[in-house]
Design an enzyme around this catalytic site. Structure first.
Site, PDB file in Angstrom:
ATOM      1  N   GLN A  34      -2.314  -2.965 -16.827  1.00  0.00           N
ATOM      2  CA  GLN A  34      -2.334  -3.821 -15.634  1.00  0.00           C
ATOM      3  C   GLN A  34      -1.714  -3.149 -14.427  1.00  0.00           C
ATOM      4  O   GLN A  34      -2.377  -2.892 -13.434  1.00  0.00           O
ATOM      5  CB  GLN A  34      -1.610  -5.149 -15.926  1.00  0.00           C
ATOM      6  CG  GLN A  34      -1.595  -6.097 -14.730  1.00  0.00           C
ATOM      7  CD  GLN A  34      -1.083  -7.474 -15.115  1.00  0.00           C
ATOM      8  OE1 GLN A  34      -1.719  -8.165 -15.913  1.00  0.00           O
ATOM      9  NE2 GLN A  34       0.053  -7.868 -14.569  1.00  0.00           N
ATOM     10  N   ASP A  35      -0.414  -2.877 -14.477  1.00  0.00           N
ATOM     11  CA  ASP A  35       0.253  -2.259 -13.340  1.00  0.00           C
ATOM     12  C   ASP A  35       1.515  -1.542 -13.815  1.00  0.00           C
ATOM     13  O   ASP A  35       1.902  -1.673 -14.983  1.00  0.00           O
ATOM     14  CB  ASP A  35       0.593  -3.286 -12.243  1.00  0.00           C
ATOM     15  CG  ASP A  35       1.071  -4.611 -12.786  1.00  0.00           C
ATOM     16  OD1 ASP A  35       0.754  -5.644 -12.171  1.00  0.00           O
ATOM     17  OD2 ASP A  35       1.764  -4.622 -13.825  1.00  0.00           O
ATOM     18  N   PRO A  36       2.172  -0.787 -12.952  1.00  0.00           N
ATOM     19  CA  PRO A  36       3.377  -0.061 -13.371  1.00  0.00           C
ATOM     20  C   PRO A  36       4.461  -1.012 -13.854  1.00  0.00           C
ATOM     21  O   PRO A  36       4.501  -2.190 -13.461  1.00  0.00           O
ATOM     22  CB  PRO A  36       3.809   0.658 -12.088  1.00  0.00           C
ATOM     23  CG  PRO A  36       2.579   0.746 -11.257  1.00  0.00           C
ATOM     24  CD  PRO A  36       1.806  -0.497 -11.554  1.00  0.00           C
TER      25      PRO A  36
END
EC number: 3.2.2.27
Length: 282
Positions: free
Chosen positions: A87-89
């Site tokens: 999804q994201d960091p």
């Protein structure tokens, strides 16, 4: 003084293709970010960092070598065998490296417990269950404590956390997120994530997926969570065209739901072997 997230992202990423290796730069030559798709009402305070930083830039506490396009550094554009799409960091500048499912500055496996999310630990349980033929490691998230004790006693031999992503990349695994940067986070998706960073990077991620899917050799695409699944679908990789395979799982942050799924690492290897390719040494 606040600015809009859109303005901050435009300024921070100016010339972003220069941070890519030559082969990926060629893939992205006609690609523009989705800056115009960011919600124009999203504000960024002057004190809020956008992370990971650009290549060659950093801030105190960031992992060595971290940068927003690091996922593309070590895996050649025409050598990807598996895409792990998250999804994201991770929502901590000291943990975010630019590669999906990697915790920066983790020296020993117990360091993973400093993350409030269960994501990286559930991911590691699933990975080790595949590597060592230990399906019991996925029966419950409580197996994390058991596995950690085995690691620390020496009865289960695993490389240091910092070496895990390197091992996967050497095997042709692309550790990619749907958003390559982050500024604000909440478990149920902050507006900065869903209406900001994910939209900004969407054309870049989909261009990478389309290029990989254009290859004749088999590739396995694994989407962890809805943002990843959406990118696979809109890139024409869900369902995957032959000879590829696409898998969609809950995000590992939802640990019990994720661990109840069929093991994607075993499924990836089974598909590669059916297609006459070497399995991944997870």
């Amino acid at each position: 003084m606040a600015t809009t997230l859109c303005e901050a992202m435009r300024e921070m990423t100016a010339g972003w293709k220069d941070d890519l290796p030559p082969d990926w730069r060629l893939v992205m030559q006609d690609v523009e970010t989705g800056a115009d798709d960011i919600d124009p009402h999203l504000q960024l305070e002057a004190w809020e960092p956008i992370f990971p930083a650009r290549k060659g830039r950093s801030f105190p506490g960031a992992p060595e070598g971290a940068h927003m396009l690091r996922a593309f550094d070590a895996v050649r554009a025409d050598a990807v065998r598996v895409v792990l799409l998250g999804q994201d960091p991770y929502p901590d500048p000291a943990a975010s490296t630019g590669r999906a499912f990697e915790i920066g500055n983790a020296l020993v496996w117990r360091d993973l417990e400093r993350m409030f999310s269960k994501s990286i630990r559930a991911f590691t349980l699933m990975l080790m269950a595949a590597r060592y033929d230990r399906p019991e490691l996925t029966h419950s998230f409580s197996a994390w404590s058991t596995m950690l004790a085995e690691i620390e006693s020496g009865s289960l031999q695993i490389e240091d956390p910092a070496d895990m992503a390197d091992r996967q990349e050497r095997a042709g695994v692309l550790l990619l997120n749907s958003a390559l940067t982050l500024s604000r986070f909440q478990r149920d998706v902050d507006p900065h994530q869903g209406r900001g960073h994910v939209l900004f990077w969407r054309p870049v991620i989909r261009a990478a997926l389309r290029h990989i899917a254009s290859q004749d050799r088999p590739v396995v695409f694994v989407a962890f969570g809805q943002a990843a699944a959406d990118n696979l679908e809109h890139a024409g990789c869900l369902p995957a065209p032959a000879p590829h395979l696409s898998l969609v799982l809950p995000h590992p942050a939802f640990a019990e739901e994720f661990l109840a799924c069929a093991n994607p690492f075993l499924a990836a290897n089974a598909h590669l072997q059916r297609m006459g390719a070497q399995p991944i040494a997870w």
